[in-house]
Design an enzyme around this catalytic site. Sequence first.
Site, PDB file in Angstrom:
ATOM      1  N   PHE A  85       6.106   1.662   2.388  1.00  0.00           N
ATOM      2  CA  PHE A  85       6.902   1.290   1.216  1.00  0.00           C
ATOM      3  C   PHE A  85       6.651   2.215   0.026  1.00  0.00           C
ATOM      4  CE2 PHE A  85       5.254  -2.693   3.283  1.00  0.00           C
ATOM      5  CZ  PHE A  85       6.361  -2.895   4.084  1.00  0.00           C
ATOM      6  N   LYS A 188      -8.773   6.767  10.673  1.00  0.00           N
ATOM      7  CA  LYS A 188      -9.744   5.690  10.951  1.00  0.00           C
ATOM      8  C   LYS A 188      -9.040   4.360  11.176  1.00  0.00           C
ATOM      9  CE  LYS A 188      -9.665   2.969   7.260  1.00  0.00           C
ATOM     10  NZ  LYS A 188      -9.551   1.499   7.273  1.00  0.00           N
ATOM     11  N   THR A 245     -14.827   0.104   9.547  1.00  0.00           N
ATOM     12  CA  THR A 245     -13.702  -0.670  10.079  1.00  0.00           C
ATOM     13  C   THR A 245     -13.716  -0.776  11.602  1.00  0.00           C
ATOM     14  OG1 THR A 245     -12.365   1.302   9.648  1.00  0.00           O
ATOM     15  CG2 THR A 245     -12.107  -0.517   8.162  1.00  0.00           C
TER      16      THR A 245
HETATM   17  N1  LIG Z   1      -7.613  -4.094   1.744  1.00  0.00           N
HETATM   18  C1  LIG Z   1      -8.571  -3.173   1.761  1.00  0.00           C
HETATM   19  O1  LIG Z   1      -9.746  -3.500   1.892  1.00  0.00           O
HETATM   20  C2  LIG Z   1      -8.218  -1.721   1.606  1.00  0.00           C
HETATM   21  C3  LIG Z   1      -6.913  -1.272   1.742  1.00  0.00           C
HETATM   22  N2  LIG Z   1      -6.636   0.052   1.601  1.00  0.00           N
HETATM   23  C4  LIG Z   1      -5.269   0.552   1.701  1.00  0.00           C
HETATM   24  O2  LIG Z   1      -4.551   0.137   0.563  1.00  0.00           O
HETATM   25  C5  LIG Z   1      -3.163   0.043   0.881  1.00  0.00           C
HETATM   26  C6  LIG Z   1      -2.652  -1.299   0.412  1.00  0.00           C
HETATM   27  O3  LIG Z   1      -3.288  -2.302   1.184  1.00  0.00           O
HETATM   28  P1  LIG Z   1      -3.682  -3.731   0.630  1.00  0.00           P
HETATM   29  O4  LIG Z   1      -3.807  -3.720  -0.849  1.00  0.00           O
HETATM   30  O5  LIG Z   1      -4.862  -4.164   1.409  1.00  0.00           O
HETATM   31  O6  LIG Z   1      -2.385  -4.587   0.999  1.00  0.00           O
HETATM   32  P2  LIG Z   1      -2.310  -6.110   1.479  1.00  0.00           P
HETATM   33  O7  LIG Z   1      -2.260  -6.136   2.957  1.00  0.00           O
HETATM   34  O8  LIG Z   1      -3.366  -6.926   0.831  1.00  0.00           O
HETATM   35  O9  LIG Z   1      -0.924  -6.580   0.883  1.00  0.00           O
HETATM   36  C7  LIG Z   1       0.315  -6.078   1.328  1.00  0.00           C
HETATM   37  C8  LIG Z   1       0.920  -5.284   0.216  1.00  0.00           C
HETATM   38  O10 LIG Z   1       2.157  -4.749   0.672  1.00  0.00           O
HETATM   39  C9  LIG Z   1       3.113  -4.915  -0.347  1.00  0.00           C
HETATM   40  N3  LIG Z   1       4.462  -4.913   0.211  1.00  0.00           N
HETATM   41  C10 LIG Z   1       4.934  -5.652   1.247  1.00  0.00           C
HETATM   42  N4  LIG Z   1       6.244  -5.361   1.432  1.00  0.00           N
HETATM   43  C11 LIG Z   1       6.567  -4.418   0.514  1.00  0.00           C
HETATM   44  C12 LIG Z   1       7.763  -3.719   0.199  1.00  0.00           C
HETATM   45  N5  LIG Z   1       8.880  -3.917   0.882  1.00  0.00           N
HETATM   46  N6  LIG Z   1       7.743  -2.834  -0.824  1.00  0.00           N
HETATM   47  C13 LIG Z   1       6.607  -2.600  -1.518  1.00  0.00           C
HETATM   48  N7  LIG Z   1       5.437  -3.236  -1.266  1.00  0.00           N
HETATM   49  C14 LIG Z   1       5.433  -4.133  -0.266  1.00  0.00           C
HETATM   50  C15 LIG Z   1       2.768  -6.260  -0.956  1.00  0.00           C
HETATM   51  O11 LIG Z   1       3.363  -6.396  -2.212  1.00  0.00           O
HETATM   52  C16 LIG Z   1       1.236  -6.122  -1.016  1.00  0.00           C
HETATM   53  O12 LIG Z   1       0.871  -5.422  -2.166  1.00  0.00           O
HETATM   54  C17 LIG Z   1      -3.037   0.278   2.389  1.00  0.00           C
HETATM   55  O13 LIG Z   1      -2.664   1.608   2.606  1.00  0.00           O
HETATM   56  C18 LIG Z   1      -4.466   0.048   2.890  1.00  0.00           C
HETATM   57  O14 LIG Z   1      -4.737   0.812   4.046  1.00  0.00           O
HETATM   58  C19 LIG Z   1      -7.602   0.954   1.293  1.00  0.00           C
HETATM   59  C20 LIG Z   1      -8.905   0.558   1.134  1.00  0.00           C
HETATM   60  C21 LIG Z   1      -9.312  -0.811   1.283  1.00  0.00           C
HETATM   61  O1  LIG Z   2      -9.573   0.644   4.606  1.00  0.00           O
HETATM   62  C1  LIG Z   2     -10.256  -0.352   4.591  1.00  0.00           C
HETATM   63  C2  LIG Z   2     -11.686  -0.326   4.236  1.00  0.00           C
HETATM   64  O2  LIG Z   2     -12.113   0.935   3.854  1.00  0.00           O
HETATM   65  C3  LIG Z   2      -9.676  -1.652   4.952  1.00  0.00           C
HETATM   66  O3  LIG Z   2      -9.438  -1.653   6.317  1.00  0.00           O
HETATM   67  P1  LIG Z   2      -8.303  -2.564   6.944  1.00  0.00           P
HETATM   68  O4  LIG Z   2      -7.002  -2.118   6.318  1.00  0.00           O
HETATM   69  O5  LIG Z   2      -8.382  -2.330   8.395  1.00  0.00           O
HETATM   70  O6  LIG Z   2      -8.633  -3.974   6.555  1.00  0.00           O
END
Ligand SMILES: NC(=O)C1=CN([C@@H]2O[C@H](COP(=O)(O)OP(=O)(O)OC[C@H]3O[C@@H](n4cnc5c(N)ncnc54)[C@H](O)[C@@H]3O)[C@@H](O)[C@H]2O)C=CC1
Ligand SMILES: O=C(CO)COP(=O)(O)O
Length: 330
Positions: A85, A188, A245
């Site tokens: 997105f 990863k 992870t």
């Molecule tokens: N959760 C974690 O621990 C970590 C996540 N990340 C990365 O951060 C990024 C965001 O992940 P999270 O915050 O965990 O997401 P999340 O899984 O908690 O939430 C889903 C997100 O997707 C968004 N979304 C869904 N449909 C959408 C659309 N049509 N248009 C725009 N946004 C939309 C939602 O608004 C929400 O912000 C990913 O690339 C993930 O790999 C990186 C490090 C840690």
């Molecule tokens: O990127 C992440 C931690 O560094 C979170 O991993 P997941 O998106 O698999 O939960």
Amino acid sequence: MTSYSNFGVVGGGAWGTALAQLLAAEGAPVRLWAREADVVAAINADHRNPLFLPDAALSPSLTATGDLADLAACDALLVVVPVPFLRAVLAELPAGDAPLILCSKGMEAGSFAFPIDMARELAPGRPHAVLSGPTFAHEVAAGLPTAITLAADDAAVAVDIARALARPHFRPYASTDVIGAEIGGAIKNILAIACGIVDGAGLGLNARAALISRGFAEMTRFGLARGAAAETLAGLAGLGDLVLTCTSANSRNFALGQGLGRGEAAATLMADRRTVAEGAFSAPVVAAAAHADGIDMPITDAVARLVAGETRVAEAVQALLSRPLRTEGR
Ligand SMILES: NC(=O)C1=CN([C@@H]2O[C@H](COP(=O)(O)OP(=O)(O)OC[C@H]3O[C@@H](n4cnc5c(N)ncnc54)[C@H](O)[C@@H]3O)[C@@H](O)[C@H]2O)C=CC1
Ligand SMILES: O=C(CO)COP(=O)(O)O
């Protein structure tokens, strides 16, 4: 030296919320854009994000908006929108010269673009950086010790942003290896699905260690071919995040893999997900990019086929185990 004090965060999922809380914890104003009106309302009224980070109490100095234009006055923006997105949201960002810090992990289908490539294309004329490493959102929000890579082409920009993000329990390591940080984070996620599959299928800890090692060899082959530094891939954004992870069901990618390993259908597991497992999107993209470049990535290929429902776990494992024996190395 430039210092940034007025942060905006684009994306109100778990990671965007945790980063916003990190920056707002001591009372600094932070503005967060969330797509869901109920997330905006809950953050402003109750200082919580019940949809994506339910256990974290958020600082009152963290305020949310549903209008990207409200982030126009911020002096640095963290962009935390899932890769599928991201392009659409970047296209709507208010114009400006504030640095964009890309925090999502993946590779876009069709374009083979990483988040920073999309940002350079859609929001040019400002500094761009990548923030990536072993960082479960709920732990960062809880103030647990965390280290991460902050990469920008310009070393001075990387150091300035790393300093601005640093907190006593949050240590960014500055780097100029942007491509290495992007590749580590994207690959990863795919390997975490593979390790979840091994866990769900009960294949044992030897198999998991083998997957981490051989998966890291795939990450390294792909990364070096694209100009990444081996040190970055062996650092926080690569091996560090791989270890995190691939060994915890807190990872959404690992948990998705566990379901596949137990024999649940990929389509069922993917349907109605509110949270993202980026590796499911990235696996076919990285597999196709590797094929195009002639890079051997059998584990990534297997995950792509399993997520697409094109093969079964037993077949995929048999195919990996029956590959010709070879010497160890990259
Ligand atoms: N959760 C974690 O621990 C970590 C996540 N990340 C990365 O951060 C990024 C965001 O992940 P999270 O915050 O965990 O997401 P999340 O899984 O908690 O939430 C889903 C997100 O997707 C968004 N979304 C869904 N449909 C959408 C659309 N049509 N248009 C725009 N946004 C939309 C939602 O608004 C929400 O912000 C990913 O690339 C993930 O790999 C990186 C490090 C840690
Ligand atoms: O990127 C992440 C931690 O560094 C979170 O991993 P997941 O998106 O698999 O939960």
